[in-house]
Design a protein around this motif. Structure first.
Motif, PDB file in Angstrom:
ATOM      1  N   VAL A 193       0.855  -1.189   0.000  1.00 39.12           N
ATOM      2  CA  VAL A 193       0.000   0.000   0.000  1.00 39.12           C
ATOM      3  C   VAL A 193       0.887   1.233   0.000  1.00 39.12           C
ATOM      4  O   VAL A 193       1.630   1.486   0.945  1.00 39.12           O
ATOM      5  CB  VAL A 193      -0.946   0.015   1.212  1.00 39.12           C
ATOM      6  N   LYS A 194       0.811   1.995  -1.068  1.00 42.25           N
ATOM      7  CA  LYS A 194       1.628   3.207  -1.198  1.00 42.25           C
ATOM      8  C   LYS A 194       0.999   4.379  -0.458  1.00 42.25           C
ATOM      9  O   LYS A 194       1.677   5.179   0.172  1.00 42.25           O
ATOM     10  CB  LYS A 194       1.790   3.534  -2.680  1.00 42.25           C
ATOM     11  N   GLN A 195      -0.347   4.483  -0.573  1.00 42.96           N
ATOM     12  CA  GLN A 195      -1.093   5.541   0.117  1.00 42.96           C
ATOM     13  C   GLN A 195      -2.304   4.912   0.801  1.00 42.96           C
ATOM     14  O   GLN A 195      -2.895   3.960   0.290  1.00 42.96           O
ATOM     15  CB  GLN A 195      -1.600   6.599  -0.874  1.00 42.96           C
ATOM     16  N   ARG A 196      -2.649   5.460   1.944  1.00 40.74           N
ATOM     17  CA  ARG A 196      -3.828   4.958   2.649  1.00 40.74           C
ATOM     18  C   ARG A 196      -4.540   6.137   3.305  1.00 40.74           C
ATOM     19  O   ARG A 196      -3.921   6.960   3.976  1.00 40.74           O
ATOM     20  CB  ARG A 196      -3.423   3.943   3.715  1.00 40.74           C
ATOM     21  N   GLU A 197      -5.851   6.208   3.096  1.00 37.66           N
ATOM     22  CA  GLU A 197      -6.662   7.230   3.748  1.00 37.66           C
ATOM     23  C   GLU A 197      -7.892   6.561   4.344  1.00 37.66           C
ATOM     24  O   GLU A 197      -8.711   5.991   3.616  1.00 37.66           O
ATOM     25  CB  GLU A 197      -7.090   8.314   2.760  1.00 37.66           C
ATOM     26  N   VAL A 231     -13.862  -0.829   8.920  1.00 40.03           N
ATOM     27  CA  VAL A 231     -13.056   0.290   8.442  1.00 40.03           C
ATOM     28  C   VAL A 231     -13.299   0.464   6.951  1.00 40.03           C
ATOM     29  O   VAL A 231     -13.304  -0.511   6.192  1.00 40.03           O
ATOM     30  CB  VAL A 231     -11.552   0.040   8.694  1.00 40.03           C
ATOM     31  N   VAL A 232     -13.515   1.707   6.533  1.00 40.10           N
ATOM     32  CA  VAL A 232     -13.582   2.051   5.112  1.00 40.10           C
ATOM     33  C   VAL A 232     -12.348   2.890   4.807  1.00 40.10           C
ATOM     34  O   VAL A 232     -12.089   3.886   5.487  1.00 40.10           O
ATOM     35  CB  VAL A 232     -14.856   2.841   4.767  1.00 40.10           C
ATOM     36  N   GLU A 233     -11.569   2.477   3.810  1.00 38.79           N
ATOM     37  CA  GLU A 233     -10.341   3.193   3.501  1.00 38.79           C
ATOM     38  C   GLU A 233     -10.100   3.224   1.998  1.00 38.79           C
ATOM     39  O   GLU A 233     -10.536   2.327   1.270  1.00 38.79           O
ATOM     40  CB  GLU A 233      -9.138   2.549   4.195  1.00 38.79           C
ATOM     41  N   ASP A 234      -9.419   4.279   1.545  1.00 41.54           N
ATOM     42  CA  ASP A 234      -8.965   4.377   0.161  1.00 41.54           C
ATOM     43  C   ASP A 234      -7.471   4.085   0.139  1.00 41.54           C
ATOM     44  O   ASP A 234      -6.710   4.637   0.956  1.00 41.54           O
ATOM     45  CB  ASP A 234      -9.223   5.780  -0.400  1.00 41.54           C
ATOM     46  N   VAL A 235      -7.050   3.242  -0.789  1.00 44.88           N
ATOM     47  CA  VAL A 235      -5.640   2.874  -0.867  1.00 44.88           C
ATOM     48  C   VAL A 235      -5.154   2.959  -2.305  1.00 44.88           C
ATOM     49  O   VAL A 235      -5.922   2.776  -3.252  1.00 44.88           O
ATOM     50  CB  VAL A 235      -5.380   1.447  -0.321  1.00 44.88           C
ATOM     51  N   VAL A 236      -3.873   3.243  -2.436  1.00 54.95           N
ATOM     52  CA  VAL A 236      -3.166   3.135  -3.711  1.00 54.95           C
ATOM     53  C   VAL A 236      -2.067   2.117  -3.498  1.00 54.95           C
ATOM     54  O   VAL A 236      -1.249   2.256  -2.579  1.00 54.95           O
ATOM     55  CB  VAL A 236      -2.570   4.484  -4.156  1.00 54.95           C
ATOM     56  N   TYR A 237      -2.049   1.082  -4.323  1.00 55.12           N
ATOM     57  CA  TYR A 237      -1.051   0.025  -4.182  1.00 55.12           C
ATOM     58  C   TYR A 237       0.230   0.409  -4.902  1.00 55.12           C
ATOM     59  O   TYR A 237       0.219   1.138  -5.892  1.00 55.12           O
ATOM     60  CB  TYR A 237      -1.571  -1.296  -4.761  1.00 55.12           C
ATOM     61  N   GLU A 238       1.333  -0.113  -4.393  1.00 58.04           N
ATOM     62  CA  GLU A 238       2.597   0.031  -5.105  1.00 58.04           C
ATOM     63  C   GLU A 238       2.504  -0.759  -6.405  1.00 58.04           C
ATOM     64  O   GLU A 238       1.884  -1.815  -6.452  1.00 58.04           O
ATOM     65  CB  GLU A 238       3.747  -0.520  -4.258  1.00 58.04           C
ATOM     66  N   MET A 254      -6.702   3.669  -7.672  1.00 54.44           N
ATOM     67  CA  MET A 254      -7.094   3.814  -6.272  1.00 54.44           C
ATOM     68  C   MET A 254      -8.267   2.878  -5.990  1.00 54.44           C
ATOM     69  O   MET A 254      -9.163   2.719  -6.817  1.00 54.44           O
ATOM     70  CB  MET A 254      -7.485   5.262  -5.967  1.00 54.44           C
ATOM     71  N   PHE A 255      -8.218   2.248  -4.833  1.00 53.84           N
ATOM     72  CA  PHE A 255      -9.250   1.292  -4.459  1.00 53.84           C
ATOM     73  C   PHE A 255      -9.859   1.689  -3.122  1.00 53.84           C
ATOM     74  O   PHE A 255      -9.179   2.226  -2.234  1.00 53.84           O
ATOM     75  CB  PHE A 255      -8.661  -0.122  -4.343  1.00 53.84           C
ATOM     76  N   ARG A 256     -11.140   1.410  -3.000  1.00 48.45           N
ATOM     77  CA  ARG A 256     -11.836   1.605  -1.724  1.00 48.45           C
ATOM     78  C   ARG A 256     -12.098   0.229  -1.120  1.00 48.45           C
ATOM     79  O   ARG A 256     -12.608  -0.668  -1.797  1.00 48.45           O
ATOM     80  CB  ARG A 256     -13.145   2.373  -1.931  1.00 48.45           C
TER      81      ARG A 256
END
Length: 752
Positions: free
Chosen positions: A413-417, A431-438, A451-453
């Protein structure tokens, strides 16, 4: 204490009062009391008498070293008799010329008495007060170990296998290479099972029955002989039992013969070259050779951990560096691969794994693969769980006592919100989160980051319950000003991010994308009823489709858009799950897609009861006769994974529910169930129940994941099972969104 054959045999030999005297065969205090009450100078025989043992034992011993006192021209064998008790076995061996006999027992009362009895008559025989599960002898001290009932005593059912395993580990340690371990036993199933598994790798094993002409016991004694050989080699067991022979207890003999046949089948699979999945215990027992020694180029996949001994199970690979070098930084290291990176070439291929070994500069690398069982689990918890397991895989290196280092590829996971954390009384923390994978190796050419939710259920080791693809819609600032006038503008702005040139980026869910590979498999499996679906689509009729378990709503939303002729009802127990799906995942209802809040099992039961009581005319009036095909999908996780069943909840595979499903389908349609279990026994139980309830059962197992999608139908009605290629083509023609149906259906298997 329950009366087992071992206890009964002991009672027969020493009097029925022995059971009251001993109580627990593993207790030092009880044995001290027993020998004190029996007095000095009295022998106690555990099973067979010397007259029956003499011939097989002397034959065994004369094949060791030079025979009695070097009579064969060599040095007499060193013999260990653990748990010797007051048996006459040792003195008979001594008198037969085998003077180098060491007797071990943990009862001081017994050892003191035996020393008094034999010090003058047999001065070379040795006696030691010692626990046979923790012996103070150096490695490789003995040529022969003779166990007369010792293992049986340690293996009383109430004691479990712990003491028995400790003793056998000690026996292996103190035995010389090429040495013989002879175990005289009643071969009860739990005792024999331990012997067969613990001496599976690197030991020549044989078993024979001991004659009982001198014994009045109703139980048969067996002699199991294990010869210590080269680790990693698997030999079939040599059976010296004649099924037509005369046994005092034919049932015992037949049970042993049956166990040997099963064990030899297992051993054949190990030695046949078939890629058998090994356990950590298999490796400890020498399945791939001596773990204390680095063998360049050794690579073997195995399973780490099990229920009861660790929090999780892990897929793992043991890799010993292919080249010896002086530049190793670690003699042993652990490399953790997160689920999202497990399928990259670097970790999934053998060649890639050797690259990792070289980069890690480790003489031995244990590569551990995380999956959905470990999602969102605290990494410190994972490391603490793994530490005692991998310690057993550390090669011998007396010069270095440093802790085994842990390395990691990153969780991908490169980014997580995190958008929301909420706790439901029914589902627990979510938990609901938005992620960007490496980017993985295969995605390096892509310039666009996806980006994935994700919706995460923490009750099941942080299970990623749903994953949806987010797509970006850019709008101008002027358009945004107009949107502010809309009542829904504030809601939209929560999903807006600044883009280039002052534009706004609006994120929305792409409902034509399936984030879970098993969801794609569910769609592909509809090929089994493709003709019936095609007929309904052509006729303009709706196909009743029930989905138990909403999650983020990605599957029912995909079904609605992909197959518009489906009439979809989703049954969800938790109202908060529906709220989360609507708020964050773009889930919505209409005439084609509706949600029923309630218990999925009761929902199906009620319809099944109504169907069984309906008349033909009533069924015709509801359109069921013209639209007999139905689809029922169960996609729910279990809050209780102690049974080994992660998906679905155990209630969804009970016989009563499966019977209701059969009635619900009205003899036509498809029952689809997502199964996740790390227990092969639980999986077999579920499959067995489905086979009993349904005429046809198919399995689509996802190699890269734990999920197995099962497809069941009560009859051939509506089933396309003659020309699957044609059925696949029909389904693909109906789908509005792309699904790799051919690839999935190539993995489909019918379960007989």
């Amino acid at each position: 204490m329950a009366t087992t054959p071992a206890a009964a045999a002991a009672a027969a030999a020493g009097g029925a009062a022995i059971l009251d005297t001993l109580g627990d065969f593993t207790s030092r205090e009880n044995w001290d009391k027993f020998f004190a009450l029996r007095g000095t100078g009295d022998s106690f025989e555990w099973y067979a008498e010397w007259e029956d043992l003499r011939a097989p034992l002397l034959s065994l011993l004369h094949g060791c070293g030079g025979g009695a006192e070097g009579g064969g021209g060599g040095k007499a064998p060193e013999i260990l008799v653990p748990g010797c008790g007051s048996s006459v076995l040792s003195e008979r061996l001594y008198d037969a010329g085998f003077r180098r006999v060491t007797n071990v027992d943990f009862s001081r009362v017994l050892v003191a008495d035996m020393l008094r009895r034999h010090a003058r008559a047999r001065p070379e025989m040795r006696w030691r007060v010692m626990d046979m599960t923790d012996m103070q002898f150096t490695d490789g001290s003995f040529d022969v170990i003779l166990d007369k009932g010792g293992l049986d005593a340690l293996m009383e059912p109430e004691a479990g296998t712990k003491l028995g395993m400790k003793y056998l580990n000690e026996a292996k340690r103190v035995l010389k290479s090429g040495g013989k371990f002879a175990c005289l036993t009643l071969a009860e199933s739990h005792v024999l099972a331990l012997l067969l598994s613990e001496f599976r790798f690197g030991w020549d094993m044989s078993i024979q029955a001991i004659g009982n002409e001198s014994s009045k016991s109703a139980f048969q004694t067996f002699m199991v002989v294990m010869v210590k050989g080269k680790m990693g080699v698997v030999h079939p067991i040599q059976s010296l039992l004649d099924q037509s022979g005369k046994f005092c207890n034919m049932k015992q003999a037949n049970d042993v013969i049956h166990s040997l046949e099963k064990e030899n089948t297992i051993r054949e699979s190990y030695s046949s070259g078939v890629d058998v999945t090994l356990s950590l215990r298999d490796l400890q027992l020498g399945a791939v050779g001596d773990l204390k020694v680095i063998i360049p180029g050794r690579r073997r996949m195995f399973i780490l951990g099990d229920q009861g001994n660790s929090l999780y199970c892990y897929k793992a690979v043991l890799l010993d560096a292919r080249k010896r070098t002086e530049t190793f930084v670690y003699h042993c290291g652990v490399f953790i691969v997160p689920k999202v990176r497990a399928h990259e070439w670097l970790f999934a291929s053998e060649e890639g794994q050797w690259h990792v070994v070289e980069s890690a500069k480790a003489a031995r690398l244990i590569m551990v693969f995380l999956d959905s069982r470990h999602a969102n689990a605290d990494m410190d918890v994972i490391k603490n769980d793994l530490s005692p397991l991998v310690k057993d895989l550390e090669p011998g290196n007396p010069e270095e006592e440093a802790r085994i280092p842990f390395m990691m590829a990153g969780d991908g996971v490169k980014q997580r919100e995190i958008l929301q954390e909420v706790t439901s009384e029914i589902t627990g923390p979510m938990v609901v989160e938005d992620v960007v994978y490496e980017n993985s190796d295969e995605d390096q050419s892509s310039m666009t980051e996806k980006m994935f939710r994700r919706l995460i259920f923490k009750r099941n080791s942080g299970l990623v319950q749903s994953e949806a693809l987010l797509v970006k819609d850019s709008t101008s600032d002027k358009a945004d000003e107009n949107n502010k006038k809309s009542p829904s503008a504030s809601k939209k702005r929560r999903n807006q991010k600044k883009g280039p040139s002052g534009s706004k980026t609006v994120l929305r869910i792409d409902h034509s994308y399936l984030g879970s590979s098993y969801h794609s498999s569910i769609i592909s499996g509809l090929s089994l009823i493709a003709s019936a679906l095609d007929s309904a689509a052509v006729a303009g009729t709706k196909v009743s489709t029930t989905v138990i378990g909403l999650g983020a709503g990605t599957l029912p939303m995909f079904l609605r858009g992909c197959l518009p002729f489906l009439d979809i009802k989703v049954v969800e127990l938790d109202p908060l799950v529906e709220e989360v799906a609507k708020k964050y995942f773009g889930f919505s209802t209409d005439e084609q897609l509706q949600v029923h809040l309630g218990d999925g099992i009761k929902f199906i039961d009620d319809i099944a009861v109504a169907n069984s009581g309906a008349t033909t005319q009533q069924l015709m009036s509801t359109g069921n006769e013209n639209n007999a095909v139905k689809i029922l999908i169960v996609d729910v996780d279990s809050s209780d994974v102690s049974s080994g069943l992660s998906c679905p909840h155990a209630n969804f595979v009970e016989d009563s529910f499966l019977l209701a499903v059969k009635k619900f389908l009205d003899e036509g349609g498809l029952f689809i169930i997502n199964l996740v279990s790390r227990s092969s026994a639980v999986r077999e139980m579920v499959v067995s129940r489905l086979k009993a309830a349904f005429e046809h059962l198919y399995s689509l197992h996802l190699e890269e994941d734990l999920n197995e999608v099962l497809f069941a139908t009560p009859s051939e009605r509506c089933l396309d099972n003659n020309n699957m290629d044609e059925a696949v083509a029909k389904l693909k023609a109906m789908l509005k969104f792309p699904v790799n149906v051919e690839s999935d259906m190539n993995k489909l298997q019918k379960l007989q």
